[in-house]
Each structure stands twice: as C-alpha cells, then as structure tokens.
Design a protein around this motif. Structure first.
Motif: not given
Length: 259
Positions: A18, A53, A149, A152-154, A249-250, A253-254, A256-257
């Motif tokens: 990351s 998150n 995951a 990807a979030h970081e 973007t966050v 990612m959320s 996706f998680m």
C-alpha cells in the motif's frame, strides 16, 4: 505455513504494497504543482474513512455508543493539546514561523499535521493487524481476502497521508520512511491479536475512536483552513470536486470490501 506466519507475512506485504503504490502516485516530478489538489483529496479520504468505515465499525463493536462518542471527543481534545505542545516546542514568541498560516503547497506547518497523521495512522494500522489476525484464525482463505481488502482500502488513504506529510514540511524520502514505519504497526497488532485476541477485541472500539478523532481533527482544524486561502470560485469548485472524489474513492473501496 503456520497461522502466525500467514498473519505476519500478510501484514508486512500489505503495509509495504500500500505504501509503495501510494508513493508511486505521489512522487511524481510535479508533485509540488498539484500538492494543493492532493491535500483536498486527502481531506475527502480522511473524512470518508472516518464516517464510512472507522466509526461505523467502532459503533458496531462498541458495547456503549455514548462512551465511544466520548472517546472521540476526548481524542479531538487530546490532539488539540498535542498540536499545542508542538507549537510551544517550535515557538516561544508571538511572531515566529509557527504562527503563520500557509497555503497548501506554498508553505509548511512545522510538522504538526504530519505528526498527528502518523499517530492516527499507527492506531489504524494496529487495528488492521488485529482484524487480519482474527480473519486468519477463522480461516486462511478468509484471512487472505481480508488482507487484500485492507490493502485496497489503505492505498487511497496512504496517498492522502503522503500529501499531508509533504504539506507539513517533510521531504519525500522522510514521508516515505514515516509512512512505512507507521504501516508496520499492523505487524504488532497482528502478533498481539494472535496471542491475546479475546483481550484485544475489547480495545478495538477505543483504538478506532482515537484514530477517527485524529483524522477529523487534522481534516477540520489543520487542512480545511488552508483551503480557504484560495477563495476564487474556480479554486473552490476544484477543492469540492477533489474532496468528493476522496470520499468517493473510500466509498468504492468500502463496497469492494463488503463484497
């Protein structure tokens, strides 16, 4: 390969990957030219991470939401005091550099926001390590998915953190080093989570609340006031778009998680 080895390897690989991805994006030759835009994006990423998150997860895990909210308030006051201590360290008279407000990309803030983001990121990465440990203790495949995951979030958050460190006056190399060191707190969280998971789980809401407090304070107290120095309509629209992009973007990612 033992479960503990999986946990340690995933935490190291996740933190390193990351940081490298974020640094690859942020270390362009024209970084200073778009640093103000990166700070706007960082504000959105920070606030998105907190409200989409970190706080929802903390509320879900907390036995008492009122206590959790009090912890966030305490954390904001704590980081206000920490920032004051940094100011007092750098300045003992009224007209020193620490009292001058700078625009993003045109000056520094004596390391204040950089120090705070590293503290908050350390809390966050530590909790990520505990989450990875819990997933691997449940199932190896689940642990791998959780680690991917989290990586990807970081990445978007680390891009924002890198921008904040540059804004705060750190060199590119020093910003990379601090982010890398902070990311390895996930290894400590993973190891402690493996050996004392039941005990550590009770601390997760508190750690998340303190991480959220640091990010809220940095975004609202340190970064947003700098954006007000550019008050033209075009600059304002650009700032709003980039903040929304950071939040978006966050959010992606959320999603996706969650899947």
């Amino acid at each position: 390969m033992s479960i503990l080895a999986w946990i340690i390897a995933s935490c190291i690989a996740g933190g390193t990957l990351s940081i490298v991805c974020a640094t690859f994006f942020a270390l362009g030759n024209r970084t200073q030219n778009y640093l103000s835009g990166m700070v706007s994006y960082a504000i959105g990423a920070l606030l998105g991470a907190v409200f989409l998150n970190i706080l929802p997860e903390a509320i879900h895990l907390a036995p008492n939401v009122a206590v959790l909210s009090g912890t966030v308030l305490f954390g904001i006051l704590l980081f206000f005091i920490l920032e004051k201590l940094v100011l007092w360290r750098h300045c003992h008279h009224e007209h020193c550099e620490a009292h001058v407000t700078h625009e993003p990309g045109h000056g520094f803030d004596n390391g204040r926001s950089g120090m705070l983001i590293i503290i908050g990121d350390t809390f966050h990465n530590f909790v990520d390590g505990i989450i990875i440990a819990a997933a691997f203790l449940t199932d190896v495949n689940l642990g791998i998915v959780a680690a991917l995951a989290i990586i990807a979030h970081e990445i978007p958050q680390e891009v924002g953190d890198f921008a904040i460190l540059l804004y705060s006056g750190y060199s590119k190399l020093r910003a990379f080093q601090l982010n890398l060191i902070s990311s390895f707190s996930s290894v400590a969280g993973g190891i402690l989570g493996y050996f004392t998971l039941q005990t550590m789980q009770s601390w997760i809401p508190t750690l998340l609340a303190l991480a959220a407090a640091s990010m809220i304070y940095i975004a609202v107290a340190d970064l947003i006031p700098g954006l007000h120095k550019r008050a033209h309509l075009r600059d304002t629209l650009q700032q709003v778009v980039l903040i929304v992009l950071g939040v978006g973007t966050v959010w992606l990612m959320s999603v996706f998680m969650a899947e």
